[in-house]
Structure formats: C-alpha cells, structure tokens
Motif scaffolding. Structure first.
Motif, mmCIF file in Angstrom:
data_model
loop_
_atom_site.group_PDB
_atom_site.id
_atom_site.type_symbol
_atom_site.label_atom_id
_atom_site.label_comp_id
_atom_site.label_asym_id
_atom_site.label_seq_id
_atom_site.Cartn_x
_atom_site.Cartn_y
_atom_site.Cartn_z
ATOM 1 N N ALA A 91 0.816 -1.215 0.000
ATOM 2 C CA ALA A 91 0.000 0.000 0.000
ATOM 3 C C ALA A 91 0.845 1.259 0.000
ATOM 4 N N ASP A 92 2.154 1.135 0.230
ATOM 5 C CA ASP A 92 3.010 2.317 0.308
ATOM 6 C C ASP A 92 3.531 2.769 -1.058
ATOM 7 N N ASN A 93 3.012 2.143 -2.127
ATOM 8 C CA ASN A 93 3.385 2.513 -3.492
ATOM 9 C C ASN A 93 4.866 2.281 -3.783
ATOM 10 N N GLN A 94 5.470 1.333 -3.093
ATOM 11 C CA GLN A 94 6.884 1.013 -3.333
ATOM 12 C C GLN A 94 7.093 0.414 -4.716
ATOM 13 N N TYR A 95 6.181 -0.484 -5.109
ATOM 14 C CA TYR A 95 6.343 -1.198 -6.368
ATOM 15 C C TYR A 95 5.587 -0.515 -7.504
ATOM 16 N N CYS A 96 6.127 -0.595 -8.712
ATOM 17 C CA CYS A 96 5.492 0.012 -9.888
ATOM 18 C C CYS A 96 4.348 -0.880 -10.348
ATOM 19 N N ALA A 97 3.147 -0.329 -10.317
ATOM 20 C CA ALA A 97 1.964 -1.115 -10.652
ATOM 21 C C ALA A 97 1.979 -1.628 -12.089
ATOM 22 N N LYS A 98 2.641 -0.904 -12.983
ATOM 23 C CA LYS A 98 2.681 -1.349 -14.379
ATOM 24 C C LYS A 98 3.413 -2.688 -14.512
ATOM 25 N N ASP A 99 4.235 -3.040 -13.512
ATOM 26 C CA ASP A 99 4.967 -4.305 -13.554
ATOM 27 C C ASP A 99 4.113 -5.502 -13.148
ATOM 28 N N ILE A 100 2.867 -5.261 -12.750
ATOM 29 C CA ILE A 100 1.956 -6.373 -12.461
ATOM 30 C C ILE A 100 1.812 -7.248 -13.702
ATOM 31 N N GLU A 101 1.721 -6.608 -14.860
ATOM 32 C CA GLU A 101 1.614 -7.373 -16.110
ATOM 33 C C GLU A 101 2.832 -8.279 -16.303
ATOM 34 N N LYS A 102 4.014 -7.780 -15.924
ATOM 35 C CA LYS A 102 5.247 -8.571 -16.074
ATOM 36 C C LYS A 102 5.272 -9.781 -15.149
ATOM 37 N N ILE A 103 4.801 -9.605 -13.903
ATOM 38 C CA ILE A 103 4.932 -10.719 -12.962
ATOM 39 C C ILE A 103 3.835 -11.776 -13.118
ATOM 40 N N ILE A 104 2.730 -11.431 -13.782
ATOM 41 C CA ILE A 104 1.716 -12.471 -13.997
ATOM 42 C C ILE A 104 1.931 -13.208 -15.316
ATOM 43 N N LYS A 105 2.737 -12.647 -16.210
ATOM 44 C CA LYS A 105 2.911 -13.260 -17.533
ATOM 45 C C LYS A 105 3.412 -14.702 -17.469
ATOM 46 N N PRO A 106 4.439 -15.018 -16.644
ATOM 47 C CA PRO A 106 4.883 -16.421 -16.585
ATOM 48 C C PRO A 106 3.793 -17.379 -16.114
ATOM 49 N N ILE A 107 2.864 -16.885 -15.288
ATOM 50 C CA ILE A 107 1.751 -17.736 -14.845
ATOM 51 C C ILE A 107 0.751 -17.922 -15.980
ATOM 52 N N LEU A 108 0.445 -16.843 -16.682
ATOM 53 C CA LEU A 108 -0.471 -16.940 -17.825
ATOM 54 C C LEU A 108 0.068 -17.881 -18.896
ATOM 55 N N LEU A 109 1.393 -17.894 -19.044
ATOM 56 C CA LEU A 109 2.018 -18.745 -20.055
ATOM 57 C C LEU A 109 2.301 -20.165 -19.540
ATOM 58 N N HIS A 110 1.875 -20.430 -18.283
ATOM 59 C CA HIS A 110 2.075 -21.741 -17.646
ATOM 60 C C HIS A 110 3.558 -22.095 -17.515
ATOM 61 N N GLU A 111 4.370 -21.053 -17.297
ATOM 62 C CA GLU A 111 5.810 -21.247 -17.113
ATOM 63 C C GLU A 111 6.208 -21.208 -15.634
ATOM 64 N N ALA A 112 5.314 -20.742 -14.778
ATOM 65 C CA ALA A 112 5.622 -20.615 -13.352
ATOM 66 C C ALA A 112 4.346 -20.747 -12.533
ATOM 67 N N ASP A 113 4.521 -21.166 -11.290
ATOM 68 C CA ASP A 113 3.416 -21.246 -10.335
ATOM 69 C C ASP A 113 3.421 -20.038 -9.403
ATOM 70 N N MET A 114 4.606 -19.479 -9.222
ATOM 71 C CA MET A 114 4.798 -18.342 -8.313
ATOM 72 C C MET A 114 5.893 -17.466 -8.895
ATOM 73 N N VAL A 115 5.648 -16.162 -8.895
ATOM 74 C CA VAL A 115 6.617 -15.221 -9.462
ATOM 75 C C VAL A 115 6.932 -14.157 -8.418
ATOM 76 N N VAL A 116 8.211 -13.891 -8.234
ATOM 77 C CA VAL A 116 8.651 -12.885 -7.262
ATOM 78 C C VAL A 116 9.316 -11.733 -8.003
ATOM 79 N N GLY A 117 8.834 -10.533 -7.772
ATOM 80 C CA GLY A 117 9.425 -9.349 -8.388
ATOM 81 C C GLY A 117 10.769 -9.044 -7.763
ATOM 82 N N ALA A 118 11.782 -8.916 -8.591
ATOM 83 C CA ALA A 118 13.148 -8.684 -8.097
ATOM 84 C C ALA A 118 13.539 -7.225 -8.287
ATOM 85 N N ARG A 119 13.727 -6.530 -7.186
ATOM 86 C CA ARG A 119 14.175 -5.138 -7.224
ATOM 87 C C ARG A 119 15.677 -5.086 -7.487
ATOM 88 N N ASP A 120 16.125 -3.982 -8.065
ATOM 89 C CA ASP A 120 17.564 -3.756 -8.236
ATOM 90 C C ASP A 120 18.069 -3.134 -6.933
#
Length: 199
Positions: A91-120
């Motif tokens: 809720a603190d707006n730390q993560y970029c919401a536009k990256d939601i599309e990036k982290i769900i893509k491997p699940i949509l493509l059946h390449e992953a069961d769980m995806v973790v966003g990796a910060r630099d």
C-alpha cells in the motif's frame, strides 16, 4: 474467464494508498476481470474509507495482527472471490503497478506457479549500504534453503496461481516472504524471478 485479484495488505497507509490504487492496471492482456482487495490490518487512519470510496473490496482485521496474517487472510479471501491469479503488492506505493503485467505473464504462459518481483537492490537510494548487503546475503541464503533461483527473497511483490495459493500455509504472523519460498522449494513449485522497478 481469467480473474486477477490484486491484494494489498495495509496498515495506516492513507498518505500513499490512493496513489497506489490509481496506478493499478485497469486491463491486462489475457485477463478478463481485475478486482482489488485491500486487507486492512487494524488501521486507525482513513485507509478503509479511501479504499471503499475507490471501489476496492475491503477485508478488515482488528486489532493489528501483523503482515503475514494479513497476507494469509488475503489469499483466502481472494480465493473465495474466485481468483485465478493473485498478485500481492504494498500500500506504500513502493512497487510500480505497471509491472503487475510482467509478474503475472509467466503464470499466464504456464511457465511458473509463483513469481517474485526482483528489485535492483544496488540502486535503491533509500537502502543503506548495510541493508543492501543484508538483503543480498539473505536472498543468497534463501536460494540455498528453498532450492529456488529467486534474486530478491524479501520482495513482497509476488504473483501466485490459484493452485499455488491453495497449497500455501503461513504460520508466522509477521513474515511470509521467506516462509513461502521455503515451502515453494519443498512442494516443487515452479518459482521465477522477474526484474521490476520501484517508485
């Protein structure tokens, strides 16, 4: 029909919550329905009012019982709401919401069961040198313990398939990030890291 539930654990985040909500995607390719679930962990400010006025579903927990408890109850509620994919963000707006599309893509493509966003981690100015070192060390240890290749183990920006969410059990009330990774390795989940941005 594929439903995405974006769950947001929240404790007194009224200053950033509206920005966080407004930044959320309204549509994503491959997703038919997006709903937002705010898990209010005993807030004493007007976070609930902000979320309800915005149009989010609100799950209230009183008194405050910790982030992991909010995360666990959020998963249960999201599954009850018919989620096919669940994204957890802050809720603190730390993560970029536009990256939601990036982290769900491997699940949509059946390449992953769980995806973790990796910060630099190296380029987050708010993190002290010691914190950066500890974050990297902790992630390295978790990779060994969980037998996964997650780059940013403490990251709370994550996506789960419905089947994965059904099999996760959280016992600690204050941290879920490490526990879910260890379980993922033990249960044979396909876990993927995706590079993300932070605000």
């Amino acid at each position: 029909m594929v439903k995405l539930i974006i769950q947001i654990p929240c404790y007194n985040e009224s200053e950033t919550l509206l920005t966080t909500l407004n930044d959320l995607p309204k549509s994503i390719e491959g997703i038919d329905n997006i709903e937002v679930l705010l898990i209010d962990d005993g807030s004493t400010d007007n976070s609930i009012e902000i979320a309800k006025n915005w149009g989010a579903t609100v799950l209230s927990i009183k008194p405050n019982k910790g982030l992991a408890n909010a995360f666990r109850l959020g998963l249960q509620k999201a599954l009850n709401m018919g989620a096919d994919i669940i994204v957890n963000t802050d809720a603190d707006n730390q993560y970029c919401a536009k990256d939601i599309e990036k982290i769900i893509k491997p699940i949509l493509l059946h390449e992953a069961d769980m995806v973790v966003g990796a910060r630099d981690i190296s380029n987050i100015n708010d993190f002290s040198p010691i914190k950066k070192m500890l974050q990297k060390f902790g992630s390295a240890v978790l990779r060994l313990l969980s037998a996964t290749s997650v780059k940013d183990a403490p990251s709370g920006f994550r996506a789960f398939s419905k089947e994965t969410a059904l099999r996760i059990n959280i016992f600690d009330n204050y941290t879920y990030t490490m526990e879910t990774l260890v379980q993922a390795g033990a249960k044979g989940f396909r876990v993927k890291s995706v590079e993300i941005n932070v605000n």
